[in-house]
Scaffold this motif. Structure first.
Motif, mmCIF file in Angstrom:
data_model
loop_
_atom_site.group_PDB
_atom_site.id
_atom_site.type_symbol
_atom_site.label_atom_id
_atom_site.label_comp_id
_atom_site.label_asym_id
_atom_site.label_seq_id
_atom_site.Cartn_x
_atom_site.Cartn_y
_atom_site.Cartn_z
ATOM 1 N N LEU A 1 30.790 -23.955 64.296
ATOM 2 C CA LEU A 1 30.604 -22.509 64.994
ATOM 3 C C LEU A 1 30.600 -21.507 64.285
ATOM 4 N N CYS A 2 29.898 -20.660 64.572
ATOM 5 C CA CYS A 2 30.129 -19.314 64.041
ATOM 6 C C CYS A 2 31.346 -18.348 64.638
ATOM 7 N N LYS A 3 31.415 -17.257 63.981
ATOM 8 C CA LYS A 3 32.368 -16.281 64.350
ATOM 9 C C LYS A 3 32.398 -16.131 65.793
ATOM 10 N N GLU A 4 31.166 -15.665 66.191
ATOM 11 C CA GLU A 4 31.061 -15.337 67.598
ATOM 12 C C GLU A 4 31.236 -16.249 68.612
ATOM 13 N N CYS A 5 30.594 -17.549 68.300
ATOM 14 C CA CYS A 5 30.697 -18.751 69.279
ATOM 15 C C CYS A 5 32.159 -19.031 69.234
ATOM 16 N N ARG A 6 32.922 -18.707 68.087
ATOM 17 C CA ARG A 6 34.468 -19.405 68.110
ATOM 18 C C ARG A 6 35.232 -18.401 68.927
ATOM 19 N N GLY A 7 34.512 -17.010 69.003
ATOM 20 C CA GLY A 7 35.416 -16.251 70.101
ATOM 21 C C GLY A 7 34.907 -16.397 71.601
ATOM 22 N N ASN A 8 33.606 -16.673 71.706
ATOM 23 C CA ASN A 8 33.178 -16.761 73.180
ATOM 24 C C ASN A 8 33.425 -18.073 73.649
ATOM 25 N N TYR A 9 33.468 -19.122 72.739
ATOM 26 C CA TYR A 9 33.692 -20.561 73.175
ATOM 27 C C TYR A 9 34.953 -21.142 72.516
ATOM 28 N N PRO A 10 36.435 -20.738 72.753
ATOM 29 C CA PRO A 10 37.266 -21.020 72.041
ATOM 30 C C PRO A 10 37.715 -22.359 72.057
ATOM 31 N N VAL A 11 38.515 -23.058 71.266
ATOM 32 C CA VAL A 11 39.065 -24.290 71.312
ATOM 33 C C VAL A 11 40.383 -24.118 71.944
ATOM 34 N N VAL A 12 40.621 -24.798 73.163
ATOM 35 C CA VAL A 12 42.012 -24.822 73.710
ATOM 36 C C VAL A 12 42.291 -26.093 73.963
ATOM 37 N N LYS A 13 43.746 -26.190 74.340
ATOM 38 C CA LYS A 13 44.405 -27.668 74.687
ATOM 39 C C LYS A 13 44.382 -27.548 76.160
ATOM 40 N N THR B 1 45.647 -28.728 79.572
ATOM 41 C CA THR B 1 47.168 -28.399 80.038
ATOM 42 C C THR B 1 47.862 -29.730 80.320
ATOM 43 N N TYR B 2 47.084 -30.896 80.508
ATOM 44 C CA TYR B 2 47.813 -32.050 80.713
ATOM 45 C C TYR B 2 47.768 -33.010 79.832
ATOM 46 N N CYS B 3 46.765 -33.513 79.035
ATOM 47 C CA CYS B 3 46.640 -34.413 78.131
ATOM 48 C C CYS B 3 47.058 -33.858 76.708
ATOM 49 N N ARG B 4 46.887 -32.619 76.588
ATOM 50 C CA ARG B 4 47.186 -31.810 75.260
ATOM 51 C C ARG B 4 46.292 -31.923 74.052
ATOM 52 N N THR B 5 44.983 -32.497 74.750
ATOM 53 C CA THR B 5 43.761 -32.719 73.639
ATOM 54 C C THR B 5 43.369 -31.543 73.651
ATOM 55 N N GLU B 6 42.638 -31.024 72.322
ATOM 56 C CA GLU B 6 41.823 -29.988 72.090
ATOM 57 C C GLU B 6 40.471 -30.168 72.608
ATOM 58 N N THR C 1 41.534 -24.418 81.513
ATOM 59 C CA THR C 1 42.315 -24.871 80.456
ATOM 60 C C THR C 1 42.720 -26.630 80.691
ATOM 61 N N ILE C 2 41.655 -27.018 81.632
ATOM 62 C CA ILE C 2 41.729 -28.502 81.838
ATOM 63 C C ILE C 2 40.633 -29.313 81.119
ATOM 64 N N CYS C 3 40.611 -30.433 80.529
ATOM 65 C CA CYS C 3 39.413 -31.136 80.099
ATOM 66 C C CYS C 3 38.698 -31.713 81.326
ATOM 67 N N LYS C 4 37.442 -32.377 80.891
ATOM 68 C CA LYS C 4 36.666 -32.995 81.878
ATOM 69 C C LYS C 4 37.332 -33.982 82.335
ATOM 70 N N LYS C 5 37.918 -35.029 81.567
ATOM 71 C CA LYS C 5 38.489 -36.054 81.980
ATOM 72 C C LYS C 5 39.756 -35.764 82.852
ATOM 73 N N CYS C 6 40.411 -34.967 82.279
ATOM 74 C CA CYS C 6 41.670 -34.691 83.358
ATOM 75 C C CYS C 6 41.412 -34.123 84.794
ATOM 76 N N ALA C 7 40.309 -33.172 84.607
ATOM 77 C CA ALA C 7 39.929 -32.749 85.858
ATOM 78 C C ALA C 7 39.083 -33.530 86.997
ATOM 79 N N GLN C 8 38.433 -34.897 86.377
ATOM 80 C CA GLN C 8 38.078 -35.982 87.208
ATOM 81 C C GLN C 8 39.293 -36.769 87.540
ATOM 82 N N MET C 9 40.294 -36.902 86.731
ATOM 83 C CA MET C 9 41.519 -37.598 87.194
ATOM 84 C C MET C 9 42.216 -36.952 88.322
#
Length: 321
Positions: A25-37, A39-44, A55-63
């Protein structure tokens, strides 16, 4: 001209060094779409919506939609146990590698012997990620120090190849060389503070332990609030019931007092009537007794008088003869 590479998000072209190592990812996309952890499973995971605070991934949101909010895993204490009392990661690892062991870093019984020990030690998943992050930062700083040394060598070679430059340029190049020489020991000191072969003293500034503790405390606070709300609701219901019982008791007492007062009035009236009847009957009895006494006295007098008159009649013939 160096080759340009496309960003995987906006597809604009940039030098390879300007793109991120993982998802390119470029610098602009890294700022607009950051990598976060999560809240539940702690994966990035990479955020897909610009400026999103999710801050909840798709899998945890579905669960969460399917099973509700998770509880803490009994092995790793991560708030990701949607089904049962263990998270999916610990459940799968326990099936594959057996019972968990004590982690050499966090001292919790949440490390699985995957036959791939980190620095000769068995670490849990979170500590392994922290150690890999520290190694990546140390390697990045090593690369930066290597580039600085390369620039310093190029500057010194330029100084040697241009001995006939002006005095102020020579002074400037010496100042630049001195600045570069001053920067390298600082980086060396920074590198010496980051261990690369020992896990005994590493501290990850991006560690998720405080986030896990915060999440656990939030879950506990929410549970206590729910418990307090239930207790308040029970207290209100009990107060309402007590008020209703008091009202019923007041009505019953009122009815009983009215009945008692009416019975007392009826008893008093009947008693008075009976006493009046008793007095009347007593008078009648006394009058009857008096009449009977009078009759008895009259009869005795008549009998006496008749006896007296009979005696006088028997004595008169003898006297005549």
């Amino acid at each position: 001209m160096s080759a340009l590479y496309a960003c995987t998000k906006c597809h604009t072209r940039h030098p390879f060094d300007d793109l991120s190592q993982g998802q390119q990812l470029c610098k602009e996309c890294r700022g607009n779409y950051p990598v976060v952890k999560c809240t539940y499973c702690r994966t990035e995971f990479q955020q897909e919506v610009k400026g999103s605070t999710e801050t909840i991934c798709k899998k945890c949101a579905q669960m969460v939609k399917s099973h509700g909010k998770p509880s803490a895993c009994e092995f790793c204490n991560i708030i990701a146990a949607f089904i049962g009392n263990k998270c999916a990661r610990c459940t799968n690892s326990a099936k594959k590698y057996g019972a968990p062991k004590q982690c050499a870093q966090c001292k919790q019984t949440c490390a699985f012997d995957r036959k791939e020990q980190v620095d000769g030690k068995v670490l849990c998943w979170l500590c392994t990620l922290s150690y890999k992050r520290v190694l990546a930062k140390a390697q990045k700083q090593d690369n930066f120090s290597f580039v600085d040394r390369k620039k310093e060598g190029a500057a010194s070679s330029r100084e040697k190849s241009a001995p006939n430059q002006k005095a102020h340029r020579n002074n400037k190049s010496r100042l630049e060389g001195g600045g570069g020489g001053g920067g390298t020991p600082k980086k060396a000191r920074l590198e010496s503070t980051i261990p690369t072969s020992s896990m005994d003293a590493f501290i990850d500034p991006n560690s998720s332990e405080h986030l896990i503790a915060t999440t656990q405390l939030k879950e506990q606070i929410a549970a206590l609030k729910r418990q307090m709300d239930l207790q308040k609701k029970d207290l209100l219901e009990k107060d309402k019931k007590i008020t209703e019982l008091k009202a019923q008791n007041y009505e019953v007492e009122k009815d009983m007092r009215n009945k008692i007062s009416s019975l007392q009035k009826t008893y008093t009236r009947q008693l008075q009537e009976l006493q009046a009847q008793n007095r009347t009957l007593s008078r009648d009895v006394s009058s009857l007794r008096k009449q009977l006494r009078d009759k008895t006295t009259g009869k005795s007098l008549k009998a006496a008088s008749s006896a007296d008159s009979g005696g006088s009649n028997t004595n008169s013939p003898m006297m005549v003869s």
